[in-house]
Design a protein around this motif. Structure first.
Motif, PDB file in Angstrom:
ATOM      1  N   CYS A 250     -17.934  -4.487 -73.891  1.00 46.38           N
ATOM      2  CA  CYS A 250     -17.427  -5.337 -74.729  1.00 46.38           C
ATOM      3  C   CYS A 250     -16.941  -6.424 -74.066  1.00 46.38           C
ATOM      4  N   TYR A 251     -16.736  -7.790 -74.900  1.00 43.35           N
ATOM      5  CA  TYR A 251     -16.288  -8.841 -74.136  1.00 43.35           C
ATOM      6  C   TYR A 251     -14.841  -8.828 -73.308  1.00 43.35           C
ATOM      7  N   ALA A 252     -14.035  -7.856 -73.943  1.00 43.86           N
ATOM      8  CA  ALA A 252     -12.644  -7.563 -73.455  1.00 43.86           C
ATOM      9  C   ALA A 252     -12.985  -7.065 -72.150  1.00 43.86           C
ATOM     10  N   SER A 253     -14.023  -6.273 -71.630  1.00 39.23           N
ATOM     11  CA  SER A 253     -14.425  -5.681 -70.553  1.00 39.23           C
ATOM     12  C   SER A 253     -14.620  -7.054 -69.473  1.00 39.23           C
ATOM     13  N   PHE A 254     -15.125  -8.034 -70.089  1.00 38.43           N
ATOM     14  CA  PHE A 254     -15.463  -9.192 -68.857  1.00 38.43           C
ATOM     15  C   PHE A 254     -14.019  -9.706 -68.626  1.00 38.43           C
ATOM     16  N   LEU A 255     -12.947  -9.784 -69.525  1.00 36.12           N
ATOM     17  CA  LEU A 255     -11.523 -10.347 -69.215  1.00 36.12           C
ATOM     18  C   LEU A 255     -11.082  -9.567 -67.850  1.00 36.12           C
ATOM     19  N   ASN A 256     -11.063  -8.139 -67.973  1.00 36.55           N
ATOM     20  CA  ASN A 256     -10.646  -7.328 -66.925  1.00 36.55           C
ATOM     21  C   ASN A 256     -11.434  -7.434 -65.620  1.00 36.55           C
ATOM     22  N   VAL A 257     -12.770  -7.821 -65.800  1.00 36.42           N
ATOM     23  CA  VAL A 257     -13.321  -8.134 -64.645  1.00 36.42           C
ATOM     24  C   VAL A 257     -13.163  -9.366 -63.911  1.00 36.42           C
ATOM     25  N   ILE A 258     -12.800 -10.313 -64.813  1.00 36.70           N
ATOM     26  CA  ILE A 258     -12.348 -11.731 -64.108  1.00 36.70           C
ATOM     27  C   ILE A 258     -10.831 -11.224 -63.353  1.00 36.70           C
ATOM     28  N   LEU A 259     -10.091 -10.488 -63.971  1.00 39.66           N
ATOM     29  CA  LEU A 259      -8.704 -10.343 -63.386  1.00 39.66           C
ATOM     30  C   LEU A 259      -8.847  -9.516 -62.135  1.00 39.66           C
ATOM     31  N   TYR A 260      -9.402  -8.252 -62.457  1.00 46.97           N
ATOM     32  CA  TYR A 260      -9.327  -7.232 -61.372  1.00 46.97           C
ATOM     33  C   TYR A 260     -10.903  -6.858 -60.985  1.00 46.97           C
ATOM     34  N   GLY A 261     -11.817  -7.241 -61.133  1.00 53.37           N
ATOM     35  CA  GLY A 261     -13.134  -7.046 -60.702  1.00 53.37           C
ATOM     36  C   GLY A 261     -14.000  -5.894 -61.282  1.00 53.37           C
ATOM     37  N   LYS A 262     -13.270  -5.059 -62.215  1.00 51.68           N
ATOM     38  CA  LYS A 262     -13.781  -3.888 -62.619  1.00 51.68           C
ATOM     39  C   LYS A 262     -13.710  -4.120 -64.446  1.00 51.68           C
ATOM     40  N   PRO A 263     -14.430  -3.477 -65.093  1.00 50.87           N
ATOM     41  CA  PRO A 263     -14.173  -3.607 -66.556  1.00 50.87           C
ATOM     42  C   PRO A 263     -13.315  -2.531 -67.040  1.00 50.87           C
ATOM     43  N   ILE A 264     -12.585  -2.779 -68.286  1.00 52.23           N
ATOM     44  CA  ILE A 264     -12.037  -1.799 -69.092  1.00 52.23           C
ATOM     45  C   ILE A 264     -13.005  -1.600 -70.280  1.00 52.23           C
ATOM     46  N   LEU A 265     -13.029  -0.272 -70.883  1.00 54.47           N
ATOM     47  CA  LEU A 265     -13.999  -0.038 -72.021  1.00 54.47           C
ATOM     48  C   LEU A 265     -13.197   0.362 -73.268  1.00 54.47           C
ATOM     49  N   ALA A 266     -13.839   0.153 -74.365  1.00 54.84           N
ATOM     50  CA  ALA A 266     -13.055   0.453 -75.508  1.00 54.84           C
ATOM     51  C   ALA A 266     -13.150   2.083 -75.680  1.00 54.84           C
ATOM     52  N   PRO A 267     -11.834   2.097 -76.090  1.00 57.15           N
ATOM     53  CA  PRO A 267     -11.116   1.559 -77.281  1.00 57.15           C
ATOM     54  C   PRO A 267      -9.907   0.735 -76.544  1.00 57.15           C
ATOM     55  N   LYS A 268     -10.028   0.516 -75.276  1.00 57.76           N
ATOM     56  CA  LYS A 268      -8.854  -0.372 -74.767  1.00 57.76           C
ATOM     57  C   LYS A 268      -9.609  -1.836 -74.594  1.00 57.76           C
ATOM     58  N   PHE A 269      -8.553  -2.796 -75.492  1.00 57.31           N
ATOM     59  CA  PHE A 269      -9.067  -4.143 -75.473  1.00 57.31           C
ATOM     60  C   PHE A 269      -8.606  -4.958 -74.830  1.00 57.31           C
ATOM     61  N   MET A 270      -7.364  -4.764 -74.209  1.00 56.67           N
ATOM     62  CA  MET A 270      -6.490  -5.709 -73.704  1.00 56.67           C
ATOM     63  C   MET A 270      -6.338  -5.400 -72.007  1.00 56.67           C
ATOM     64  N   PRO A 271      -6.508  -6.205 -71.044  1.00 56.11           N
ATOM     65  CA  PRO A 271      -6.293  -5.595 -69.632  1.00 56.11           C
ATOM     66  C   PRO A 271      -4.776  -5.797 -69.523  1.00 56.11           C
ATOM     67  N   GLU A 272      -4.565  -5.195 -68.622  1.00 53.98           N
ATOM     68  CA  GLU A 272      -3.045  -4.976 -68.090  1.00 53.98           C
ATOM     69  C   GLU A 272      -2.669  -6.541 -67.693  1.00 53.98           C
ATOM     70  N   ILE A 273      -1.494  -7.134 -67.742  1.00 51.23           N
ATOM     71  CA  ILE A 273      -1.215  -8.636 -67.697  1.00 51.23           C
ATOM     72  C   ILE A 273      -0.618  -8.550 -66.114  1.00 51.23           C
ATOM     73  N   PRO A 274      -1.260  -9.389 -65.329  1.00 51.10           N
ATOM     74  CA  PRO A 274      -0.497  -9.609 -64.072  1.00 51.10           C
ATOM     75  C   PRO A 274       0.831 -10.481 -64.169  1.00 51.10           C
ATOM     76  N   ASP A 275       1.672 -10.032 -63.119  1.00 49.34           N
ATOM     77  CA  ASP A 275       2.869 -10.858 -63.242  1.00 49.34           C
ATOM     78  C   ASP A 275       2.950 -12.389 -63.345  1.00 49.34           C
ATOM     79  N   TRP A 276       1.704 -12.985 -62.746  1.00 47.80           N
ATOM     80  CA  TRP A 276       1.579 -14.270 -62.863  1.00 47.80           C
ATOM     81  C   TRP A 276       1.152 -14.838 -64.131  1.00 47.80           C
ATOM     82  N   ILE A 277       1.056 -13.963 -65.159  1.00 50.76           N
ATOM     83  CA  ILE A 277       0.797 -14.693 -66.631  1.00 50.76           C
ATOM     84  C   ILE A 277       1.787 -14.422 -67.339  1.00 50.76           C
ATOM     85  N   ASN A 278       2.245 -15.448 -68.365  1.00 51.43           N
ATOM     86  CA  ASN A 278       3.367 -15.302 -68.900  1.00 51.43           C
ATOM     87  C   ASN A 278       2.934 -15.810 -70.685  1.00 51.43           C
ATOM     88  N   LEU A 279       3.042 -14.635 -71.414  1.00 57.86           N
ATOM     89  CA  LEU A 279       2.481 -14.762 -72.668  1.00 57.86           C
ATOM     90  C   LEU A 279       3.698 -15.678 -73.634  1.00 57.86           C
TER      91      LEU A 279
END
Length: 557
Positions: A250-279
């Motif tokens: 899904c498109y969430a897979s691509f977010l993980n590709v941007i951050l880590y070079g590999k996809p996540i797959l449903a039912p996981k829809f949010m990548p692990e947040i690296p320490d340099w990102i502040n929500l």
């Protein structure tokens, strides 16, 4: 054993959350350094890194930040106002499956950075469904529940194919509103005139559907606010314009590709947040007045000092907040770009049924509304009360509904699209009213043929009322030509002593791929490359196209 990376991560945390944001106690820093000693080389490595703050955790911001982190010459912090990353990419669960509440497709194959990486990871569906090809089984149906006969459908299909080529493929005036050209292109065809002799009512209904379809593509209130030149500025890439993700990708897979070079797959829809990102860090001021540092101030009082900042917030947010967000005020041409580039409101509504009640060979229902109703729902100046007026048992705002269509990721779900003033109004209505009214429309159009159950789950987007987006995606309107402002004006950095202290990225800043995820992605790479070039003294020209960024995007370590 404590590695250098662990020490560095800890020290960065102190610096970011202590020294900068809370003016930490010096004794705490001294105690940390004693417990985690760094040698001189390590300290020098930290000191030499240029500090970059990326504002916004959508695709553009994530891509820029990840590229700079990978480069290694920068100390990167990303600030995201909401409680999640992804921006207008937002994959959500719906019942036992999932839907894309924001960006849905990968548009085109050739020179598309998103397609390039997704294909390499086998994340896309190549079944060949293409909703933009009128020979596909999308049914035209009117308010009386009558399906347009195949012979009429085929004639109108040929007409719409020519119109859908757009003014870039035919003669048009550069400053002409798109709607003027579309009207002429439709009615001046000999085949249209022949068809209208027998059934002008249906021809008028189909032209109105094409109007709604075009506003969904552009994100405009109506096609008279879009410009012909804007259509020519946009580069439609070769290949399928509507590549779908292959579940569980899904498109969430691509977010993980941007951050880590590999996809996540449903039912996981949010990548692990690296320490340099502040929500949950909403930026309220970007002060680039100093000759030494840029100061970023957040709503919660936190402050961040940096050498460069990359602002990736949506054009809608820029329009709303540019007067207070930037200190000193932005250059005149930048302000003009923010004011006169356009962003629209397009929303999707998802209906999850207990069973699939439509046949396999139907991919959607295109709604042909009765043309006797005044077309005031296309007007940017229409009042909410005007849109709530009921005609034939339905509020006028329902005339903005394009149709109901299948979802590649959800076998028992249909999604519907609505745009412009009607979309903005619908966001204000309560969920039960919206769901009930859409179902009433669906049953009026196709309920005579199909037994339609009540949906068991319902989901909708609200991109205009979302304070962190204020719209869906950008388009090029007649104001762009009137004031001579284009994406390159938005993308131009603000410099201080020749240093690009304030950079801009995001889909609206891409000269040819505005409104797309690959446009957002490539704009993030563009600004990362800008800072890398500045740091290394390179004078290489920045490109808008993907090939120059291919090696930057690879992230296999």
């Amino acid at each position: 054993m404590i590695t250098f990376q662990t020490k560095l991560k800890g020290l960065r945390r102190y610096v970011r959350y202590g020294l900068v944001t809370c003016f930490m106690n010096v004794k705490q820093l001294q105690r940390y350094v004693r417990q985690n000693p760094l040698n001189l080389n390590e300290m020098a490595s930290i000191a030499l890194k240029k500090k970059v703050v990326v504002i916004g955790g959508g695709v553009a911001g994530l891509t820029a930040a990840a590229a700079l982190v990978k480069d290694g010459r920068f100390d990167v912090t990303l600030l995201e106002a909401s409680d999640r990353i992804g921006g207008r990419v937002h994959t959500l669960p719906l019942g036992e499956h999932f839907v894309e509440n924001g960006a849905q497709w990968v548009h085109g194959d050739v020179n598309n950075s998103v397609f390039h990486k997704a294909k390499a990871l086998d994340l896309l569906d190549y079944s060949g469904l293409n909703f933009l090809k009128f020979e596909c089984h999308s049914v035209f149906v009117n308010q009386q529940g009558k399906v347009l006969p195949k012979e009429k459908h085929d004639i109108l299909r040929n007409i719409l194919v020519k119109v859908s080529d757009g003014p870039e493929s035919h003669n048009s005036q550069p400053d002409e509103p798109l709607g003027n050209w579309m009207d002429k292109a439709f009615w001046e065809q000999e085949i249209t005139q022949d068809f209208a002799k027998d059934d002008k009512l249906v021809a008028t209904q189909v032209l109105d559907w094409q109007h709604r379809f075009q506003t969904t593509i552009d994100g405009s209130d109506n096609w008279y606010s879009s410009s012909c030149r804007g259509q020519q500025e946009y580069w439609e890439l070769e290949g399928n314009p509507l590549n779908a993700w292959k579940p569980p990708a899904c498109y969430a897979s691509f977010l993980n590709v941007i951050l880590y070079g590999k996809p996540i797959l449903a039912p996981k829809f949010m990548p692990e947040i690296p320490d340099w990102i502040n929500l949950e860090k909403e930026v309220v001021q970007i002060n680039y007045n100093s000759n030494k540092n840029v100061t970023i101030v957040c709503k919660d009082g936190a402050e961040y000092l940096c050498d460069h900042t990359i602002c990736t917030v949506s054009l809608g947010v820029l329009k709303e907040k540019f007067e207070t967000l930037f200190v000193p005020p932005l250059p005149t041409q930048k302000i003009k770009a923010i004011k006169f580039l356009e962003i629209g409101s397009v929303n999707k509504l998802h209906f999850d049924f207990p069973n699939k009640w439509w046949p396999d060979d139907v991919i959607g229902f295109n709604l042909l509304w009765d043309p006797q109703v005044p077309l005031i729902h296309y007007s940017s100046n229409v009042t909410e009360d005007g849109l709530l007026v009921e005609i034939d048992g339905l509020p006028l705002w329902t005339r903005g509904i394009l149709g109901f269509y299948i979802s590649a990721s959800h076998p028992t779900s249909l999604n519907s699209w609505i745009t412009g003033p009607t979309a903005r109004l619908v966001e204000k209505l309560d969920e039960d009213t919206v769901k009930r009214t859409f179902m009433k429309v669906l049953r009026q159009f196709v309920g005579l043929v199909y037994d339609i159950p009540e949906p068991q789950n319902f989901l909708r987007s609200t991109w205009f009322s979302n304070p962190f987006t204020r719209g869906s995606y950008s388009f090029r309107g007649v104001n762009s030509e009137l004031y001579n402002v284009w994406a390159t004006d938005l993308a131009e950095p603000v410099t201080c002593n020749n240093s690009p202290v304030l950079c801009f990225a995001g889909e609206a800043s891409h000269a040819h791929f505005h409104s797309t995820v690959h446009g957002a992605h490539d704009s993030g790479l563009r600004e990362a490359q800008r800072l890398i070039n500045f740091a290394t003294g390179s004078t290489a020209e920045l490109s808008q196209m993907f090939p120059y960024t291919d090696s930057m995007f690879d992230n296999d370590d």
